[in-house]
Each structure stands twice: as C-alpha cells, then as structure tokens.
Design a protein around this motif. Structure first.
Motif, PDB file in Angstrom:
ATOM      1  N   UNK A  75       0.871  -1.176   0.000  1.00 45.20           N
ATOM      2  CA  UNK A  75       0.000   0.000   0.000  1.00 45.20           C
ATOM      3  C   UNK A  75       0.904   1.220   0.000  1.00 45.20           C
ATOM      4  N   UNK A  76       0.857   1.948  -1.084  1.00 44.71           N
ATOM      5  CA  UNK A  76       1.682   3.137  -1.249  1.00 44.71           C
ATOM      6  C   UNK A  76       1.261   4.219  -0.257  1.00 44.71           C
ATOM      7  N   UNK A  77       2.147   5.187   0.012  1.00 51.94           N
ATOM      8  CA  UNK A  77       1.780   6.282   0.913  1.00 51.94           C
ATOM      9  C   UNK A  77       0.517   6.984   0.427  1.00 51.94           C
ATOM     10  N   UNK A  98       2.033   0.668   3.762  1.00 52.42           N
ATOM     11  CA  UNK A  98       2.217  -0.684   4.282  1.00 52.42           C
ATOM     12  C   UNK A  98       3.249  -1.452   3.468  1.00 52.42           C
ATOM     13  N   UNK A  99       3.981  -2.332   4.170  1.00 53.46           N
ATOM     14  CA  UNK A  99       4.911  -3.244   3.496  1.00 53.46           C
ATOM     15  C   UNK A  99       4.885  -4.580   4.232  1.00 53.46           C
ATOM     16  N   UNK A 100       5.531  -5.571   3.618  1.00 51.65           N
ATOM     17  CA  UNK A 100       5.757  -6.848   4.293  1.00 51.65           C
ATOM     18  C   UNK A 100       7.167  -6.825   4.864  1.00 51.65           C
ATOM     19  N   UNK A 101       7.312  -7.288   6.113  1.00 49.07           N
ATOM     20  CA  UNK A 101       8.616  -7.369   6.756  1.00 49.07           C
ATOM     21  C   UNK A 101       9.317  -8.679   6.429  1.00 49.07           C
ATOM     22  N   UNK A 102      10.467  -8.918   7.034  1.00 51.41           N
ATOM     23  CA  UNK A 102      11.293 -10.077   6.710  1.00 51.41           C
ATOM     24  C   UNK A 102      10.681 -11.418   7.090  1.00 51.41           C
ATOM     25  N   UNK A 160       2.813  -1.274   9.056  1.00 53.34           N
ATOM     26  CA  UNK A 160       2.256   0.018   8.644  1.00 53.34           C
ATOM     27  C   UNK A 160       3.163   1.116   9.177  1.00 53.34           C
ATOM     28  N   UNK A 161       3.381   2.121   8.356  1.00 55.71           N
ATOM     29  CA  UNK A 161       4.060   3.330   8.795  1.00 55.71           C
ATOM     30  C   UNK A 161       2.984   4.407   8.856  1.00 55.71           C
TER      31      UNK A 161
END
Length: 125
Positions: free
Chosen positions: A91-93, A110-114, A120-121
């Motif tokens: 999910x882009x900013x 949003x991103x996926x972590x390791x 979410x930021x």
C-alpha cells in the motif's frame, strides 16, 4: 492495571530469517538491539519492544493481529527506504481520514517485513 504494551512477539525459523529480521529492524529502520539470549532477541521500538524468538518454525499466516504500526514523521521517506532494500510495498503512501469522533487525519503506507509480517508506517497529522 494495564500500563501499556510491553512487547510484540514474532518467531524466526532459521538463522537466515533471524539475520534478515535484524537487518530490517536494526539497520534499515534504525531501531536498537536491547538484549539477546540463546533463543531470542529484543529490539527497542521506542514505546514497545519487538521480541523475536529463534527456536523454531515461524508462523506464516495472518492471524488475529493484523499488523504492526510504527509511528513516523515521514511515511514517504521510510517506505522508499524499505522499497529500495527490496521489501514489497503493498500500500503506497496515502492520506486517509479515520472516520472517528473526532476524525483522525493521517498518512499511511504498508509493506511486508522479513518474516512476512504486515507493517504500517503511520503519521498522525
């Protein structure tokens, strides 16, 4: 009496996953290692800790906890840093207004972590 969240716990299934997880949270996001022990580590995330166990298979499915949200003052900058490091941004900013009373305007990404965790930021405006 509850005074806050002490930690969020995750699990790695291999040394490679642990190294990738430490690289993401410590080197990429700039969080600090707080303590280590034979089966885990704790990373200081400001107002809570990330506890990462290293003693077994990690769970790779979305459960009751939907995501970890990190407060930041620059969503765009941090999501670009994550993207350049090769992590999937799903999910882009974007600017949102949470329809609460009172309303809560924010910028989120949003991103996926390791470990496959959703991150979410969040910048509260």
């Amino acid at each position: 009496m509850i005074t806050g969240i002490h930690h969020i716990s995750m699990k790695c299934g291999s040394e490679e996953e642990l190294n990738k997880t430490k690289d993401f949270y410590i080197n990429l996001l700039g969080l600090k290692m707080l303590r280590t022990w034979p089966d885990g580590i704790m990373i200081d995330a400001g107002n809570t800790l990330l506890e990462i166990f290293t003693n077994g298979e990690g769970v790779k499915e979305l459960g009751a906890i939907r995501h970890i949200a990190f407060a930041t003052d620059n969503v765009d900058e941090i999501i670009e840093k994550v993207r350049l490091a090769g992590y999937e941004v799903f999910k882009e900013p974007t600017d949102v207004v949470i329809a609460s009373t009172p309303e809560l305007p924010a910028r989120v990404a949003f991103c996926y972590g390791p470990l496959g965790e959703e991150i979410e930021f969040f910048h509260e405006k």
